[in-house]
Design a protein around this motif. Structure first.
Motif, PDB file in Angstrom:
ATOM      1  N   TYR A   1      -0.115   7.970  -9.688  1.00 33.29           N
ATOM      2  CA  TYR A   1       1.056   7.486 -10.411  1.00 33.29           C
ATOM      3  C   TYR A   1       2.312   8.122  -9.829  1.00 33.29           C
ATOM      4  O   TYR A   1       2.286   9.283  -9.420  1.00 33.29           O
ATOM      5  CB  TYR A   1       0.979   7.878 -11.883  1.00 33.29           C
TER       6      TYR A   1
ATOM      7  N   GLN B   1       2.548   2.094 -13.080  1.00 34.66           N
ATOM      8  CA  GLN B   1       1.275   1.664 -13.665  1.00 34.66           C
ATOM      9  C   GLN B   1       0.075   2.281 -12.953  1.00 34.66           C
ATOM     10  O   GLN B   1      -1.050   2.206 -13.447  1.00 34.66           O
ATOM     11  CB  GLN B   1       1.162   0.126 -13.607  1.00 34.66           C
ATOM     12  N   GLY B   2       0.307   2.878 -11.793  1.00 33.79           N
ATOM     13  CA  GLY B   2      -0.770   3.535 -11.060  1.00 33.79           C
ATOM     14  C   GLY B   2      -1.382   2.657  -9.990  1.00 33.79           C
ATOM     15  O   GLY B   2      -1.357   1.431 -10.058  1.00 33.79           O
TER      16      GLY B   2
ATOM     17  N   TRP C   1       7.219   6.186 -15.852  1.00 35.96           N
ATOM     18  CA  TRP C   1       5.979   6.203 -15.068  1.00 35.96           C
ATOM     19  C   TRP C   1       5.658   4.807 -14.565  1.00 35.96           C
ATOM     20  O   TRP C   1       5.950   3.804 -15.237  1.00 35.96           O
ATOM     21  CB  TRP C   1       4.812   6.703 -15.920  1.00 35.96           C
TER      22      TRP C   1
ATOM     23  N   GLU D   1       3.993   1.320  -8.052  1.00 39.65           N
ATOM     24  CA  GLU D   1       3.232   1.936  -6.976  1.00 39.65           C
ATOM     25  C   GLU D   1       2.458   0.868  -6.216  1.00 39.65           C
ATOM     26  O   GLU D   1       2.073  -0.157  -6.788  1.00 39.65           O
ATOM     27  CB  GLU D   1       2.233   2.963  -7.511  1.00 39.65           C
TER      28      GLU D   1
ATOM     29  N   ARG E   1      -4.369  14.609 -15.817  1.00 43.67           N
ATOM     30  CA  ARG E   1      -3.423  14.197 -14.787  1.00 43.67           C
ATOM     31  C   ARG E   1      -2.776  15.434 -14.180  1.00 43.67           C
ATOM     32  O   ARG E   1      -2.380  16.352 -14.893  1.00 43.67           O
ATOM     33  CB  ARG E   1      -2.366  13.268 -15.381  1.00 43.67           C
TER      34      ARG E   1
ATOM     35  N   CYS F   1       6.266   4.053  -3.800  1.00 48.10           N
ATOM     36  CA  CYS F   1       6.770   3.977  -5.171  1.00 48.10           C
ATOM     37  C   CYS F   1       8.162   3.374  -5.097  1.00 48.10           C
ATOM     38  O   CYS F   1       9.103   4.029  -4.640  1.00 48.10           O
ATOM     39  CB  CYS F   1       6.809   5.353  -5.813  1.00 48.10           C
TER      40      CYS F   1
ATOM     41  N   TRP G   1       4.699  12.429  -7.575  1.00 49.84           N
ATOM     42  CA  TRP G   1       3.400  11.756  -7.494  1.00 49.84           C
ATOM     43  C   TRP G   1       2.384  12.587  -8.271  1.00 49.84           C
ATOM     44  O   TRP G   1       2.308  13.811  -8.102  1.00 49.84           O
ATOM     45  CB  TRP G   1       2.938  11.612  -6.051  1.00 49.84           C
TER      46      TRP G   1
END
Length: 128
Positions: free
Chosen positions: A94, A120-121, A118, A5, A44, A21, A35
């Motif tokens: 994320y 890493q944000g 996923w 991201e 989350r 992303c 997302w």
């Protein structure tokens, strides 16, 4: 599968950001990319999702009309355009991938474990 991201930043209320992303290691057309966001002290939650195979999309009620998800299959990248940002949008964002066929709905977006990969944000901070 590798997801990265980018695009998070600090903005003022009413501002805009575009998150990206970038996906590698997958046949992009065979995946749906979602997302999600997680604010401090909160669970989350799913924000938006797009299926690269058929273009179907999902938006959480809290972002409908403000956020737009799009996919550039040639670049293996999904974007989240975020407009009219407010403090409630402050979170780590994320992206995550799930193989299609995948029915993009509010119910499936709550099943985070379905998304096997996923990123890493990226931090989004909205201040007044």
């Amino acid at each position: 599968v590798h997801l990265v991201e980018s695009g998070g930043d600090s903005v003022q209320t009413g501002g805009s950001l575009r998150l990206s992303c970038a996906a590698s290691g997958i046949a992009f057309d065979d995946y749906a990319i979602g997302w999600f966001r997680q604010a401090p002290g909160k669970e989350r939650e799913g924000v938006s999702c797009i299926s690269s195979s058929d273009g179907s999309t999902y938006y959480a009620d809290s972002v409908k009309g403000r956020f737009t998800i799009s996919s550039d299959n040639a670049k293996n990248t999904v974007y989240l355009q975020m407009n009219s940002l407010n403090s409630d949008d402050t979170a780590v964002y994320y992206c995550a991938a799930v193989r299609t066929p995948f029915m993009v709905t509010e119910a499936t977006m709550k099943k985070l474990s379905i998304f096997g990969s996923w990123g890493q944000g990226t931090q989004v901070t909205v201040s007044s």
